[in-house]
Design a protein around this motif. Structure first.
Motif, mmCIF file in Angstrom:
data_model
loop_
_atom_site.group_PDB
_atom_site.id
_atom_site.type_symbol
_atom_site.label_atom_id
_atom_site.label_comp_id
_atom_site.label_asym_id
_atom_site.label_seq_id
_atom_site.Cartn_x
_atom_site.Cartn_y
_atom_site.Cartn_z
ATOM 1 N N GLN A 43 0.836 -1.205 0.000
ATOM 2 C CA GLN A 43 0.000 0.000 0.000
ATOM 3 C C GLN A 43 0.869 1.253 0.000
ATOM 4 O OE1 GLN A 43 -2.221 0.823 3.637
ATOM 5 N NE2 GLN A 43 -3.989 1.472 2.408
ATOM 6 N N ALA A 44 1.948 1.226 0.779
ATOM 7 C CA ALA A 44 2.853 2.374 0.815
ATOM 8 C C ALA A 44 3.476 2.610 -0.557
ATOM 9 C CB ALA A 44 3.933 2.153 1.870
ATOM 10 N N ALA A 45 3.838 1.525 -1.257
ATOM 11 C CA ALA A 45 4.403 1.666 -2.595
ATOM 12 C C ALA A 45 3.366 2.252 -3.555
ATOM 13 C CB ALA A 45 4.890 0.312 -3.103
ATOM 14 N N ALA A 46 2.126 1.797 -3.430
ATOM 15 C CA ALA A 46 1.060 2.328 -4.285
ATOM 16 C C ALA A 46 0.854 3.816 -4.026
ATOM 17 C CB ALA A 46 -0.229 1.552 -4.046
ATOM 18 N N ASN A 47 0.910 4.210 -2.759
ATOM 19 C CA ASN A 47 0.749 5.628 -2.426
ATOM 20 C C ASN A 47 1.914 6.453 -2.972
ATOM 21 O OD1 ASN A 47 -1.616 5.070 -1.058
ATOM 22 N ND2 ASN A 47 -0.624 4.932 0.944
ATOM 23 N N HIS A 48 3.119 5.860 -2.913
ATOM 24 C CA HIS A 48 4.311 6.600 -3.353
ATOM 25 C C HIS A 48 4.313 6.785 -4.873
ATOM 26 C CE1 HIS A 48 8.526 7.975 -3.062
ATOM 27 N NE2 HIS A 48 8.652 7.386 -4.240
ATOM 28 N N PHE A 49 4.024 5.731 -5.614
ATOM 29 C CA PHE A 49 4.138 5.791 -7.070
ATOM 30 C C PHE A 49 2.836 6.230 -7.745
ATOM 31 C CE2 PHE A 49 7.602 2.821 -5.973
ATOM 32 C CZ PHE A 49 8.653 3.506 -6.565
ATOM 33 N N GLY A 50 1.750 6.276 -6.981
ATOM 34 C CA GLY A 50 0.512 6.815 -7.513
ATOM 35 C C GLY A 50 -0.313 5.818 -8.303
ATOM 36 N N LEU A 108 11.518 3.976 -0.460
ATOM 37 C CA LEU A 108 10.837 4.026 -1.758
ATOM 38 C C LEU A 108 11.400 5.156 -2.624
ATOM 39 C CD1 LEU A 108 7.216 3.344 -0.510
ATOM 40 C CD2 LEU A 108 8.541 1.863 -2.036
ATOM 41 N N ALA A 109 11.731 6.272 -2.000
ATOM 42 C CA ALA A 109 12.350 7.366 -2.758
ATOM 43 C C ALA A 109 13.721 6.943 -3.286
ATOM 44 C CB ALA A 109 12.481 8.605 -1.875
ATOM 45 N N ARG A 110 14.447 6.189 -2.481
ATOM 46 C CA ARG A 110 15.751 5.678 -2.912
ATOM 47 C C ARG A 110 15.585 4.735 -4.092
ATOM 48 N NH1 ARG A 110 20.915 5.991 -4.109
ATOM 49 N NH2 ARG A 110 22.211 4.251 -3.415
ATOM 50 N N LEU A 111 14.595 3.843 -4.029
ATOM 51 C CA LEU A 111 14.326 2.942 -5.151
ATOM 52 C C LEU A 111 13.999 3.733 -6.415
ATOM 53 C CD1 LEU A 111 12.095 0.017 -3.810
ATOM 54 C CD2 LEU A 111 14.470 -0.100 -4.531
ATOM 55 N N ALA A 112 13.148 4.742 -6.288
ATOM 56 C CA ALA A 112 12.762 5.542 -7.454
ATOM 57 C C ALA A 112 13.989 6.184 -8.093
ATOM 58 C CB ALA A 112 11.746 6.595 -7.048
ATOM 59 N N ALA A 113 14.915 6.666 -7.247
ATOM 60 C CA ALA A 113 16.146 7.274 -7.776
ATOM 61 C C ALA A 113 17.005 6.247 -8.498
ATOM 62 C CB ALA A 113 16.929 7.914 -6.628
#
Length: 406
Positions: free
Chosen positions: A243-250, A362-367
């Motif tokens: 759920q946190a990943a879904a919230n982060h990536f939209g 999650l921000a680190r993964l996105a980077a």
């Protein structure tokens, strides 16, 4: 050499396919090995089923015979019956097959090898040697007074004393064993091996999977989890992580779950965190299909429940994720891998006890996913840290007849 290879997992278990079969092929390829007998432990529906040994390679030197657990409504009584009967059945097989020694895969299989040694003094080695009793206790599966815990802990102590060689899956545990007095020349670290080429990223295969699942437009961010829920893995917390990943990536976030857990139960938990069938795909996939699903993903989850003894483990899924070039979201203190993730940008570490840790990870993964060539670079972590050569070198160092095999 004639070798009896004992797996604690069933023939059709994914761990047998991913971790036992490659090692059988290594042994078969040695010119000084004349025959190998694979023995698996079958439970549940496979305990009475007709089993066909199909390792995916020409198993010319390898024969197969299972040990079949009898069904029982009481788990503890079932295990007692297994550990009473199986040594006798192994001794019967040994009398027929006449191996020079046993190789046991995992500390529970090593316990059976020790019980056989007690009776007939057949030498044995233990691969994937980990503190299994402590794993189960720290995960809350066994209690400190549980007979399974007490017996397994004692049997692990005897394995440390009597095995001709131990192959722990983490260097952390090798150092721990040396500190306990086990001779260093009896221990070689062999992390759970991965065929890095078989799991290498395949853009075409990944795109086919995305199209089949409807994960095409707009370009989604796809996370994947391969494995069980519960026991040593997070359960409810894992779904909160999704759920946190879904919230982060939209809204463009999509999820793939490959699990042996009941699909209806997994879907119910996904619905509870807002991930319906349009955003989350759930199935139990054959191991041979896993690389294609990994190629369809952008990053991977490894929600292993933290515990002190986790630093002695090696999760096969992390090696497979790396081989596909996926950055991994992992908990702290997982074998040698959490440290590698942090030191070599193989993903991101999150700690549920630290506020803000999950969004930061999650921000680190996105980077990482925005870095050019990140999949090829992460693939090299699997080549360096999870190569089958580690097992080949361990056999060369520990098994008799090494000079002949060179």
């Amino acid at each position: 050499m004639r070798i009896l290879f004992l797996s604690y997992w069933g023939l059709n278990d994914g761990l047998t396919t991913s971790t036992v079969f490659p090692h059988l092929q290594l042994l078969q390829d040695r010119p000084d090995v004349t025959a190998v007998r694979l023995v698996t432990i079958e439970r549940g529906s496979d305990a009475q089923a007709a089993l066909v040994f199909e390792p995916g390679f020409a198993a010319g030197k390898i024969s197969f015979e299972p040990l079949r657990s009898r069904p029982s409504g009481n788990v503890i009584l079932n295990k007692i019956e297994d550990f009473t009967r199986f040594p006798k059945e192994l001794i019967r097989q040994i009398a027929e097959f006449k191996p020079d020694f046993m190789i046991a895969r995992g500390a529970p299989a090593g316990a059976l090898a020790y019980l056989v040694w007690q009776k007939i003094k057949l030498p044995f080695y233990v691969e994937s040697f980990e503190p299994h009793a402590d794993y189960m206790r720290e995960s809350g599966v066994w209690r400190a007074y549980d007979p399974r815990y007490l017996f397994q802990r004692h049997w692990e102590k005897r394995q440390k004393q009597l095995a001709l060689g131990l192959m722990p899956v983490a260097e952390n545990y090798r150092q721990q064993l040396i500190s306990e007095g086990v001779l260093a020349d009896r221990i070689v670290t062999v992390p759970c091996s991965v065929d890095a080429m078989a799991f290498a990223y395949d853009a075409t295969a990944g795109q086919r999977v995305r199209q089949r699942l409807g994960y095409t437009a707009p370009a989604p961010v796809v996370g994947i989890y391969v494995g069980k829920f519960g026991d040593i893995y997070y359960d409810e917390e894992a779904f909160e992580l999704f759920q946190a990943a879904a919230n982060h990536f939209g809204p463009e976030f999509r999820l793939i779950i490959l699990t042996p857990n009941p699909e209806a139960e997994v879907r119910r938990k996904l619905e509870a965190v807002g991930l319906g069938p349009d955003r989350a795909f759930v199935t139990k996939a054959p191991h041979a299909e896993v690389p294609n699903y990994l190629s369809a993903a952008d990053f991977a989850f490894s929600p292993i429940r933290p515990a002190p003894c986790r630093r002695f483990c090696s999760a096969i899924k992390i090696g497979e994720y790396w081989a596909s070039g996926l950055p991994v979201l992992v908990t702290p203190g997982v074998g040698d891998d959490s440290a590698i993730v942090e030191a070599e940008a193989g993903g991101a570490v999150f700690d549920l006890t630290e506020p803000g840790s999950v969004p930061a990870a999650l921000a680190r993964l996105a980077a990482l996913m925005r870095m050019p060539g990140h999949r090829a670079r992460i693939h090299e972590l699997a080549v360096r840290y999870r190569s089958l050569n580690r097992a080949r070198e361990a056999y060369q160092a520990l098994l008799p007849g090494a000079a002949t095999a060179q």
